[in-house]
Design a protein around this motif. Sequence first.
Motif, PDB file in Angstrom:
ATOM      1  N   VAL A  87       0.818  -1.210   0.000  1.00 22.05           N
ATOM      2  CA  VAL A  87       0.000   0.000   0.000  1.00 22.05           C
ATOM      3  C   VAL A  87       0.852   1.260   0.000  1.00 22.05           C
ATOM      4  O   VAL A  87       0.583   2.210  -0.752  1.00 22.05           O
ATOM      5  N   ARG A  90       2.295   1.951  -3.392  1.00 23.34           N
ATOM      6  CA  ARG A  90       1.257   2.404  -4.320  1.00 23.34           C
ATOM      7  C   ARG A  90       0.873   3.860  -4.055  1.00 23.34           C
ATOM      8  O   ARG A  90       0.651   4.640  -4.985  1.00 23.34           O
ATOM      9  N   ALA A 168      -5.672   5.987   3.595  1.00 24.72           N
ATOM     10  CA  ALA A 168      -5.056   5.347   2.438  1.00 24.72           C
ATOM     11  C   ALA A 168      -6.067   4.693   1.504  1.00 24.72           C
ATOM     12  O   ALA A 168      -5.938   4.817   0.278  1.00 24.72           O
ATOM     13  N   PRO A 169      -7.091   3.997   2.007  1.00 24.39           N
ATOM     14  CA  PRO A 169      -8.033   3.349   1.074  1.00 24.39           C
ATOM     15  C   PRO A 169      -8.715   4.327   0.120  1.00 24.39           C
ATOM     16  O   PRO A 169      -8.838   4.058  -1.078  1.00 24.39           O
ATOM     17  N   LEU A 172      -6.207   5.645  -2.490  1.00 21.83           N
ATOM     18  CA  LEU A 172      -5.980   4.649  -3.539  1.00 21.83           C
ATOM     19  C   LEU A 172      -7.190   4.530  -4.457  1.00 21.83           C
ATOM     20  O   LEU A 172      -7.060   4.391  -5.675  1.00 21.83           O
TER      21      LEU A 172
END
Length: 209
Positions: A87, A90, A168-169, A172
């Motif tokens: 993660v 990314r 973060a989710p 992304l």
Amino acid sequence: MARSNVIASACLPAARVAACVAGYALVVLSVMITYDVIARKLFNAPSIGTDEIGGYIVAIMAAFGFTYALLQHAHTRIDIFYQWFPVRVRLLANLLAMTAMASYACFLAWRAWATLAESIEYKSTANTPLHTPQWIPQSVWLLGLLLFAIVSVALLVHAVWLMARGNAPQALQFYGPKTLDEEIEEERLDIDDFEQQSSSAQASGARHD
């Protein structure tokens, strides 16, 4: 299909209008070229400004199209290894990509402004029979690039804000490249729209018969 977030939702209407205007301008250019070809072939009539106006339309169309493509995640990204990265890697890759995009957009807008200022200062005109004052098409071109730069920077700031909050989710989801499932869903929606339009056209034709 743009991913739903506050920045994209706020910017998408203006980008969609600009993209529609650019599309209709391309239709106008197609009509002009068609007329030019027919007039030259049948009546031996010379072209007056089609090439010049076509160049302006293509440049302006591209400038405004950049923003719509950005909001649709349509710009090319090399993501062959992206899905296997952890993660944090990314997130860093997304941040670098968005920083590069925003930097390039701002550079384009800056150079476009310098070009426009020079044209205004020297009262530049096109070296064509139309003698078009260059500040006219360059001003519209600059508006498209300014929109691209503003939206690019706004998306970058939003992404950094999400990362700083540890979200973060969402970062992304909003700013990563399209997943395979998203691409398949877009293709499915396009096919559904095409089938609905075909069915409507057939139904309309049957009623007229």
